[in-house]
Design an enzyme around this catalytic site. Sequence first.
Site, PDB file in Angstrom:
ATOM      1  N   HIS A 409       0.743  -1.359   0.161  1.00  0.00           N
ATOM      2  CA  HIS A 409       0.099  -0.134  -0.055  1.00  0.00           C
ATOM      3  C   HIS A 409       0.915   1.258  -0.075  1.00  0.00           C
ATOM      4  CE1 HIS A 409      -3.624   2.206  -0.076  1.00  0.00           C
ATOM      5  NE2 HIS A 409      -4.074   1.515   0.966  1.00  0.00           N
ATOM      6  N   ASP A 413      -2.512   1.851  -4.564  1.00  0.00           N
ATOM      7  CA  ASP A 413      -3.802   2.146  -3.769  1.00  0.00           C
ATOM      8  C   ASP A 413      -4.799   0.805  -4.113  1.00  0.00           C
ATOM      9  OD1 ASP A 413      -2.854   4.573  -2.989  1.00  0.00           O
ATOM     10  OD2 ASP A 413      -3.585   5.432  -4.814  1.00  0.00           O
TER      11      ASP A 413
END
Length: 436
Positions: A409, A413
């Site tokens: 992450h 995204d």
Amino acid sequence: MPQMGESIAEGTVSRWLKKVGDNVKRDEPLFEISTDKVDAEIPSPSAGILVEILIGEGQTVAIQTVVARLETDAAVAASAPPAAPSAPAAAPVSAPVTASAVTPPAPVVASAAPSALTAPVGSFEERVRTKSSPLVRKMAAAHGVEIAGMSGTGIAGRVTRKDLDAVLAAKPAPSVAAVVGASMHAPAGIEARGPLPTPWAGDTVEPMSKIRKLTSDHMALAIKVATHVTSFFEVDLTRVARIRTAMRKDFEAQSGQKLTYLPFILQAVCAQLKRHPVLNAAVAGNDVILRKPINLGIAVALEPTGLIVPVLKHADELSLTGLARGTNDLAARARSKKLSPTDVQESTFTITNPGVFGSLFGTPIIPVGTTAILGLGAIEKRAKVVTGPDGEETIAIRTCAYFSLSFDHRVIDGADADRFMADLKKSLESVPDNGF
């Protein structure tokens, strides 16, 4: 001890396949070694009789160290005095022990060939002084430790994991403010602390194998470096199943390869990695390296235990037949310990298949140096609600599986990961009749 790759300076004798006095054929497996990169069987350089074992099981020595002696003249070997048997490997501890009672083994000095003893300054000894294993370098980078100027306790001053652990143990624990304020692009370097478990009466203590220790270190580092998030999709593989059934007989007759679901999935993954390059990338500090080649790491479970991830290089350039042949070859060589160090390097995206053991889905750990890993759940028939062309809904039996994508992450995204999975799902559910 052979050199199994440019970055490998030492190896561990994990098992002797022959004993003193055995006849050995040329190229017959003589012993097994474990390195930072791979486990492998080492063939005998010539035919003869194994007259002496110099390095016992479990001992780690530098490359080019003499580990055994072969007598290639059987008559001379028969007249020679019997060689002393090698020291037996340490047996597993059966009585309870405490962590404080365990002491590291004394360093072993092995005999070496005259050429090794007279190696010129600036060759092997000088090179390994400034080197360490890839595992140690990765751990040092994760903890922000500079090892270039360290004087290690390994051979010729080589920095070992033991040296790095000592440095990390001496470092003060970071404050909460320092941890919270750390850059999202750099590992925090927090080491787990606390009392070690001790054996109880009746317990059996078994030391980790070389490959288990390497897997343990790699997984611990991977979970520290990347920010893990996992997304799940259900994929309808009914069309793939029908196409596979229709072409399976001719495919296997022409190629000599078994046709499983995996080549279809690999081909679809390659196509989507080209559309979503951030999933075929690596993070270097504040930079994202978008890899041009698509090299697929395929996790292989070893028997009785263990895991290794050989790499299918340039998978996007291979046909369905090439993908099937490549994955079958890597899996077979992994299980027979025939992989070379280059076979487990330079992965850009990884696929693991716990579904072969019946698992529906999981949350796999992202290998260091990549940004995503795809997990394949068990493929099974399920009752699903299907909407026909006229909008009418019916219940049908479909061949389905859950796919899980763990992604970093820091650079990917949730929307990017889900777009990749949605496109992968669509491509597999609408595969044309003639394949991709």
